[in-house]
Design an enzyme around this catalytic site. Structure first.
Site, mmCIF file in Angstrom:
data_model
loop_
_atom_site.group_PDB
_atom_site.id
_atom_site.type_symbol
_atom_site.label_atom_id
_atom_site.label_comp_id
_atom_site.label_asym_id
_atom_site.label_seq_id
_atom_site.Cartn_x
_atom_site.Cartn_y
_atom_site.Cartn_z
ATOM 1 N N SER A 23 -18.348 17.420 27.959
ATOM 2 C CA SER A 23 -18.966 17.539 26.628
ATOM 3 C C SER A 23 -20.390 17.984 26.873
ATOM 4 C CB SER A 23 -18.971 16.169 25.947
ATOM 5 O OG SER A 23 -19.848 16.161 24.843
ATOM 6 N N TYR B 158 -20.162 6.974 26.087
ATOM 7 C CA TYR B 158 -19.652 8.352 26.074
ATOM 8 C C TYR B 158 -20.526 9.254 26.944
ATOM 9 C CZ TYR B 158 -17.645 12.600 23.930
ATOM 10 O OH TYR B 158 -17.036 13.811 23.705
HETATM 11 P P1 NAD Z 1 -8.821 13.973 19.471
HETATM 12 O O1 NAD Z 1 -9.046 12.587 18.977
HETATM 13 O O2 NAD Z 1 -8.364 15.039 18.518
HETATM 14 O O3 NAD Z 1 -7.800 13.982 20.689
HETATM 15 C C1 NAD Z 1 -7.852 13.025 21.709
HETATM 16 C C2 NAD Z 1 -6.539 13.029 22.439
HETATM 17 O O4 NAD Z 1 -6.607 12.025 23.457
HETATM 18 C C3 NAD Z 1 -5.344 12.679 21.551
HETATM 19 O O5 NAD Z 1 -4.213 13.406 21.974
HETATM 20 C C4 NAD Z 1 -5.160 11.186 21.820
HETATM 21 O O6 NAD Z 1 -3.841 10.732 21.566
HETATM 22 C C5 NAD Z 1 -5.498 11.150 23.296
HETATM 23 N N1 NAD Z 1 -5.832 9.823 23.782
HETATM 24 C C6 NAD Z 1 -6.754 8.954 23.319
HETATM 25 N N2 NAD Z 1 -6.716 7.812 24.039
HETATM 26 C C7 NAD Z 1 -5.745 7.982 24.965
HETATM 27 C C8 NAD Z 1 -5.221 7.155 25.997
HETATM 28 N N3 NAD Z 1 -5.683 5.928 26.236
HETATM 29 N N4 NAD Z 1 -4.203 7.659 26.751
HETATM 30 C C9 NAD Z 1 -3.695 8.884 26.517
HETATM 31 N N5 NAD Z 1 -4.161 9.705 25.569
HETATM 32 C C10 NAD Z 1 -5.170 9.245 24.805
HETATM 33 O O7 NAD Z 1 -10.193 14.370 20.153
HETATM 34 P P2 NAD Z 1 -10.783 15.767 20.687
HETATM 35 O O8 NAD Z 1 -12.022 16.006 19.909
HETATM 36 O O9 NAD Z 1 -9.754 16.806 20.771
HETATM 37 O O10 NAD Z 1 -11.246 15.320 22.129
HETATM 38 C C11 NAD Z 1 -10.666 15.802 23.330
HETATM 39 C C12 NAD Z 1 -11.701 15.761 24.432
HETATM 40 O O11 NAD Z 1 -12.766 16.633 24.102
HETATM 41 C C13 NAD Z 1 -12.316 14.382 24.650
HETATM 42 O O12 NAD Z 1 -12.482 14.154 26.037
HETATM 43 C C14 NAD Z 1 -13.659 14.512 23.969
HETATM 44 O O13 NAD Z 1 -14.604 13.647 24.508
HETATM 45 C C15 NAD Z 1 -13.988 15.963 24.258
HETATM 46 N N6 NAD Z 1 -14.989 16.537 23.362
HETATM 47 C C16 NAD Z 1 -14.801 16.598 22.023
HETATM 48 C C17 NAD Z 1 -15.792 17.170 21.234
HETATM 49 C C18 NAD Z 1 -15.656 17.286 19.751
HETATM 50 O O14 NAD Z 1 -16.638 17.663 19.098
HETATM 51 N N7 NAD Z 1 -14.512 17.027 19.170
HETATM 52 C C19 NAD Z 1 -16.961 17.659 21.813
HETATM 53 C C20 NAD Z 1 -17.121 17.569 23.179
HETATM 54 C C21 NAD Z 1 -16.126 17.017 23.952
#
Ligand code: NAD
Length: 256
Positions: free
Chosen positions: A138, A151
């Protein structure tokens, strides 16, 4: 480009993980999905792209379940060629109020899971002298924000793990790089939009604008599709000597 390869994407039932899985499937890779919630919908979306797809529901906070998932992937497709460590959760609170259980869960899911999946994927990648490990970190792997201690600590850890993984394999065909998105409008961020709307008495649209305005000069969310294309680049031949980078797609967040 990726026909005959297998990609395992953690946390791919939703958001960024599903976007990356689809982008890799479009290049011909077979896919192992993982994550909570409905798996049938995402499985069908991947199958429509004409590749093989399997699903394992390992809880990424548990090393034993990650081991079972990696074994399942190897048993199903022979080996994992591309590992995308993407599963992640968020919790927002000041350090003195941060629930200990949330701290432990974020470190386990956002950081330790990447270590476990990586250590289990490396032997087969090294034996084949080809592999791609892509860690979805991130922008919070590069800079901090208040109220996101666990985080930010986990994501800085992921960027560090990325560098060490890249270095330990630098003379092999196995590369490791991190993707650092700014805001992406997934369920993880929608929760933060909703909290802002309630706290400030704003509409959903106003809360989104406010969120972007604070950090992201482009005033645009990055999309899972754009992040998927970056993952495809890391997997391409042009990515052969891209090692240990933390590549931001953040609308200028860290240029400030
Ligand atoms: P999201 O909530 O849409 O998806 C998260 C996924 O992780 C889902 O499939 C969920 O079921 C899975 N998950 C959660 N806990 C779990 C566990 N214990 N075991 C297995 N699977 C699990 O979120 P997202 O925004 O798509 O995030 C995905 C990644 O991107 C994360 O690592 C997040 O930190 C990173 N990220 C997101 C953003 C943003 O703005 N959305 C920005 C930077 C980084």
């Amino acid at each position: 480009m990726l026909q005959g390869k297998t990609a395992l994407v953690t946390g791919s039932t939703s958001g960024i993980g599903l976007g990356i899985a689809k982008a890799l499937a479009k290049q011909g890779a077979n896919i192992v999905l993982n994550g909570f919630g409905d798996a049938e919908g995402p499985k069908a979306e991947i199958a429509e792209l004409g590749v093989k797809v399997a699903y394992h529901g390992a809880d990424m906070s548990k090393a034993s379940e990650i081991e079972a998932m990696m074994k399942f992937a190897a048993d199903t497709f022979g080996r994992v060629d591309i590992l995308v460590n993407n599963a992640g959760i968020q919790h927002v609170a000041k350090i003195e109020d941060f629930p200990i259980e949330r701290w432990d869960a974020i470190i386990a899911i956002n950081l330790s899971s990447a270590f476990h999946a990586t250590r289990l994927a490396l032997p087969a990648m090294k034996a084949a002298n080809w592999g791609r490990i892509i860690n979805v970190a991130s922008i919070h792997g590069l800079v901090g924000s208040a109220e996101k201690s666990a985080y930010v600590a986990a994501k800085h850890g992921v960027v560090g793990l990325t560098k060490v993984t890249a270095l330990e394999n630098a003379t092999t065909g196995v590369t490791c790089n991190a993707i650092c998105p700014g805001w992406v409008l997934t369920p993880l961020v929608q929760k933060q939009v909703d909290a802002k709307a309630v706290a400030m008495g704003l509409s959903n649209e106003e809360a989104k604008k406010q969120l972007l305005q604070e950090k992201e000069p482009s005033m645009q969310f990055t999309t899972p599709e754009e992040l998927g294309e970056l993952a495809v680049f890391f997997c391409s031949a042009a990515g052969n000597n891209v090692r240990g980078v933390a590549w931001n797609m953040d609308g200028g967040w860290t240029a400030q």
